[in-house]
Write a protein that holds these residues in place. Sequence first.
Motif, PDB file in Angstrom:
ATOM      1  N   VAL A  92       0.855  -1.176   0.000  1.00 29.46           N
ATOM      2  CA  VAL A  92       0.000   0.000   0.000  1.00 29.46           C
ATOM      3  C   VAL A  92       0.897   1.234   0.000  1.00 29.46           C
ATOM      4  CG1 VAL A  92      -1.785   1.279   1.253  1.00 29.46           C
ATOM      5  CG2 VAL A  92      -1.838  -1.211   1.215  1.00 29.46           C
ATOM      6  N   PHE A  93       0.503   2.242  -0.753  1.00 29.58           N
ATOM      7  CA  PHE A  93       1.334   3.430  -0.945  1.00 29.58           C
ATOM      8  C   PHE A  93       1.576   4.225   0.327  1.00 29.58           C
ATOM      9  CE2 PHE A  93       3.315   6.865  -3.000  1.00 29.58           C
ATOM     10  CZ  PHE A  93       2.752   8.044  -2.534  1.00 29.58           C
ATOM     11  N   ASP A 110      -0.340 -20.785  -2.980  1.00 28.45           N
ATOM     12  CA  ASP A 110       0.803 -21.472  -3.586  1.00 28.45           C
ATOM     13  C   ASP A 110       2.007 -20.546  -3.785  1.00 28.45           C
ATOM     14  OD1 ASP A 110      -0.156 -19.903  -5.651  1.00 28.45           O
ATOM     15  OD2 ASP A 110      -0.125 -21.479  -7.156  1.00 28.45           O
ATOM     16  N   ARG A 111       1.942 -19.339  -3.233  1.00 31.08           N
ATOM     17  CA  ARG A 111       3.027 -18.364  -3.393  1.00 31.08           C
ATOM     18  C   ARG A 111       3.892 -18.289  -2.145  1.00 31.08           C
ATOM     19  NH1 ARG A 111       3.547 -17.797  -8.659  1.00 31.08           N
ATOM     20  NH2 ARG A 111       1.536 -17.298  -9.571  1.00 31.08           N
ATOM     21  N   GLN A 112       5.151 -18.613  -2.312  1.00 30.03           N
ATOM     22  CA  GLN A 112       6.133 -18.489  -1.244  1.00 30.03           C
ATOM     23  C   GLN A 112       6.688 -17.079  -1.283  1.00 30.03           C
ATOM     24  OE1 GLN A 112       6.731 -21.099   0.857  1.00 30.03           O
ATOM     25  NE2 GLN A 112       8.061 -19.811   2.095  1.00 30.03           N
ATOM     26  N   LEU A 113       6.926 -16.498  -0.116  1.00 30.47           N
ATOM     27  CA  LEU A 113       7.535 -15.176  -0.099  1.00 30.47           C
ATOM     28  C   LEU A 113       8.552 -15.086   1.023  1.00 30.47           C
ATOM     29  CD1 LEU A 113       6.124 -13.197   2.323  1.00 30.47           C
ATOM     30  CD2 LEU A 113       4.220 -13.468   0.776  1.00 30.47           C
ATOM     31  N   PRO A 122       9.101 -12.364  -3.707  1.00 30.79           N
ATOM     32  CA  PRO A 122       9.149 -11.710  -5.004  1.00 30.79           C
ATOM     33  C   PRO A 122       7.829 -10.998  -5.302  1.00 30.79           C
ATOM     34  CG  PRO A 122       8.613 -14.001  -5.327  1.00 30.79           C
ATOM     35  CD  PRO A 122       8.835 -13.800  -3.840  1.00 30.79           C
ATOM     36  N   LEU A 123       7.758 -10.397  -6.469  1.00 25.22           N
ATOM     37  CA  LEU A 123       6.561  -9.654  -6.854  1.00 25.22           C
ATOM     38  C   LEU A 123       5.312 -10.524  -6.779  1.00 25.22           C
ATOM     39  CD1 LEU A 123       5.166  -7.135  -7.905  1.00 25.22           C
ATOM     40  CD2 LEU A 123       5.831  -7.815 -10.230  1.00 25.22           C
ATOM     41  N   SER A 124       5.401 -11.770  -7.216  1.00 23.43           N
ATOM     42  CA  SER A 124       4.215 -12.648  -7.176  1.00 23.43           C
ATOM     43  C   SER A 124       3.756 -12.890  -5.738  1.00 23.43           C
ATOM     44  CB  SER A 124       4.493 -13.981  -7.875  1.00 23.43           C
ATOM     45  OG  SER A 124       5.542 -14.675  -7.225  1.00 23.43           O
ATOM     46  N   GLN A 175       2.036  -9.663  -4.644  1.00 18.39           N
ATOM     47  CA  GLN A 175       0.706  -9.586  -5.253  1.00 18.39           C
ATOM     48  C   GLN A 175      -0.279 -10.490  -4.522  1.00 18.39           C
ATOM     49  OE1 GLN A 175       2.086 -10.501  -9.217  1.00 18.39           O
ATOM     50  NE2 GLN A 175       1.854  -8.370  -9.875  1.00 18.39           N
ATOM     51  N   ALA A 176       0.161 -11.689  -4.149  1.00 20.34           N
ATOM     52  CA  ALA A 176      -0.704 -12.596  -3.391  1.00 20.34           C
ATOM     53  C   ALA A 176      -1.038 -11.984  -2.037  1.00 20.34           C
ATOM     54  CB  ALA A 176      -0.026 -13.954  -3.224  1.00 20.34           C
TER      55      ALA A 176
END
Length: 132
Positions: A31-32, A79-82, A105-107, A110-111
């Motif tokens: 968030v900005f 399913d997104r690892q961060l 990462p970006l993905s 985004q998740a």
Amino acid sequence: MRAFREAVEAQDMDAVEALLAEDVVFTSPVVFKPYPGKAITAAILHAVARVFEDFRYEREIGDPDGTDHALVFSARIGDRQLTGCDFIHVNEEGLIDDLMVMVRPLSGAQALQEAMAAQFETIAKEAQARIG
């Protein structure tokens, strides 16, 4: 910051909230603008605890007796690892007055954004309840 790490790892969100200064500022990775205040920060952290899966801190960076700390973590959303880092500053009373989170990462970011957007109504209600 050992107390924050232990509270998060124990999923003791009341203990996490007790470590926040009233004037804490939370800076989200997705968030900005920053979120000022304990009520909204606590509500956001409660929501994060609901959306993160397999959360664990990997390491701490910084002087344990200093005012600035970095806690590197890993988590999963679906399913997104961060990987991420909590950058924490504590005030003279030892309470967190600045909490900035970054993720990659970006993905994964985004998740996280999608999962937190789905929590927004609950976050707003929880923050309002904390205010009174």
